[in-house]
Structures are given as structure tokens and as C-alpha cells.
Design an enzyme around this catalytic site. Structure first.
Site: not given
Length: 333
Positions: A148, A282, A310
Site C-alpha cells: 500500500s 481494490d 486491498h
């Protein structure tokens, strides 16, 4: 290996658990499913500006007995105790591979010393950690796995250093390649829940930092924080970046910050062998934010799956898909 760096998503045999069929459930499962236990050994790296970074080594593997060191970088509001970090460290330990998790500034459980903190573009902090690891372990293959926000930092760094990289391989999972589009995505629909969650976490951390420097009577560090004004009215990630991230770190505003730090602009310059793992569903990274083939350097392999959420990619089998995919890549030639 195919010359086209965008590998078809059907090649990866990821089958989401039947009870986690969409991006939201895949994303949230990591949060609610609990974490594995890893015994950590902490190392502190002093930075040139007087601050520090804390690293947490998996103490279950002797570095001397491992050919490689895997540096793991967490995402927004994460740390070395995040479930996805621990899951990877546990699997690596079972395969006798040494690993160390980097806590970005202020994320190790101890307040950092400066007003500045971490953000999506802190490649200078990552560079300091990589340099220190290479200095003390020059004979080891250094591989970086990041998630991320941390993945965006990693890809930015790889693009900046180009052919001067001292990393042998890299993996970026669920990267917010185009920051302004990802910020906008958390302003509407169900994704607003994620935006509100992160905003509350970031504001709580900022308030704690202000209180800390007040207690320390540290006027030098307190001054730029108080100059931010009334932070209690901030209600979104975009507003936090506009009113906090940007002024604290030398950007003219959120747009400038997003423009300078979005990793999509650094992908063409990457010369380190790099794997991108991404999901089309996502909820925090909309499809327009993803890179196309024109953005990818020949060193990049891009695996875009239909599902996975995600930092999710949770399957029904006993062997977790994401961690084993990372392990295969790490152990491959």
C-alpha cells in the site's frame, strides 16, 4: 518469460474464499481475522536529521544462516505488527529466510523526535534503512516487499535510484500508484468508510504528537504543528493531506504532494527486477489509478487479478495465496 510485463490475471490461480467474494470483504478480513505471533528483535537506526527509524527483525532466523534479507514495509497506519507483515515474516521464518520489518516514522509505538512524519513519498527514509542494512550485511541479497503506502514509497525509491539500486528484487502489493485518484476514491460510496477510518487514525496520531511536544516543552518541533491551525475540522484524507501532510513536508498543497509522490511517474525508470501485485476490485485504488503498459519498464512484472481487495488475496486453502506467491518470487532466480 513474456516480453509483455503485464501478465494476464488468469495465470495466477487465485480463488478467493467463497465467503469473501468482493473487494470489501477481502480487504476487511485481514483486519478482523487476527494475527500470527512473531518474536521480534528491535534495531534502531539514527537518521541524519536527528530522528530515528525502528526495525523489527524476526528473531526466529539467524541472519548469518540466510542467503537473503527481506525488508518489509507496511502501509498507511500500519506497523511491524500489522497482520500482513507478521504473516509474511512467519512464512519466511518457516523457510529459514531472514526478514526485518521497517516501522515508518512514528509507527513503532514510540513517538518520533521531529514534527515531520511519514507519507507516501518518504523515499529518503527508505534509502537510509536500505543503506544501513547493506552496510552491515553486504554479502546478503536484499529484497524489499512493501504494501500500500509503503509500496508507493518503494516504487518511488526504485525509480529515483535507477541502475544504482543495491536491492536485488522488489515486490509492491496494492500500490496507490496515482495518489490523487486514490484520495478521491475515499470521498464517495462505501470507500468513504476507509477514508474516515484513516483520517481518524491520522488525526489521533497528530493530536498525540502535539501533546507530546507540549509536555516536552519542545517549541522548535511544536511551532510547525501549531501553525497547522484547527485540525479538528479535518474530515477526509484529501483535507488531511492539504492541511497537514503538505505544509509539514514542504509541498504547496495536496495536489503538489500527490503530483510529486505518485509512484506511477517513477515506474518507467525502475531497473530493479520488480513484481507488482494488484487487484481490480481494490476499494481504495480505482481502475483509472492503475498503470498501463506504457508506464512499465522492462524490469517490471505486473500481475493484475480480478479479485483480492486491498492487501487481501485471501483464499480458502490452508496455504495463504499472497504470502506463498511472495515466497515463490523471493526464492526464484
Amino acid at each position: 518469460m513474456r516480453s509483455d510485463p503485464l501478465v494476464e490475471k488468469d495465470n495466477f490461480d487465485f480463488r478467493p474464499a467463497w465467503w469473501l467474494r468482493n473487494g470489501h470483504s477481502q480487504t476487511l478480513w485481514r483486519k478482523v481475522a487476527g494475527s500470527q505471533q512473531v518474536r521480534h528483535r528491535r534495531q534502531r537506526i539514527e537518521l541524519s536529521d536527528g530522528d530515528f527509524i525502528d526495525l523489527d527483525w524476526c528473531d526466529e532466523v539467524e541472519v548469518e544462516n540466510s542467503e537473503s534479507i527481506i525488508l518489509i514495509v507496511h502501509g498507511l497506519c500500519g506497523c511491524s505488527e500489522s497482520s500482513y507483515v507478521l504473516a509474511l515474516q512467519k512464512l519466511l521464518a518457516a523457510n529459514r529466510v531472514a526478514s526485518v520489518a521497517m516501522n515508518l516514522r512514528g509507527c513503532s509505538g514510540e513517538m518520533n523526535r521531529k514534527a515531520r512524519t511519514y507519507h507516501s513519498g518518504v523515499s529518503d527514509d527508505l534509502d537510509a534503512v536500505i543503506t544501513e542494512l547493506h552496510k552491515h550485511h553486504p554479502d546478503k541479497n536484499l529484497i524489499v516487499v512493501a504494501y500500500s503506502l509503503g509500496a508507493n514509497v518503494l516504487l518511488k525509491w526504485l525509480g529515483e535510484v535507477g541502475n544504482q539500486s543495491i536491492v536485488s528484487k522488489a515486490v509492491a502489493v496494492s500500490t496507490p500508484f496515482t495518489l490523487h485518484l486514490c484520495s478521491q476514491a475515499m470521498l464517495s460510496g462505501f470507500s468513504r468508510i476507509y477514508g474516515r477510518y484513516f483520517t481518524k487514525r491520522l488525526l489521533r496520531g497528530l493530536k498525540n504528537k502535539i501533546a507530546h511536544f507540549k509536555n516536552q516543552d519542545d517549541g522548535e518541533q511544536l511551532e510547525p504543528l501549531l501553525a497547522l491551525g484547527d485540525i479538528t475540522t479535518i474530515s477526509s484524507i484529501w483535507e488531511f493531506d492539504e492541511r497537514v501532510t503538505a505544509p509539514l513536508h514542504g509541498f504547496s498543497g495536496a495536489v503538489d504532494y500527490y503530483s510529486q509522490c505518485s509512484s506511477i511517474g517513477f515506474l518507467p525508470a525502475i531497473e530493479t527486477k520488480t513484481l507488482l501485485i494488484q487487484s481490480s476490485d481494490d476499494p481504495m485504488i480505482p481502475t483509472p489509478a492503475l498503470p498501463g503498459a506504457e508506464h512499465l519498464s522492462p524490469a517490471i512484472e505486473y500481475e493484475l487479478l480480478d479479485r483480492g481487495g486491498h492487501v487481501g488475496f485471501v483464499n480458502a486453502e490452508s496455504n495463504p495465496w499472497l504470502e506463498h506467491r511472495l515466497l515463490r518470487y523471493i526464492l526464484s532466480d
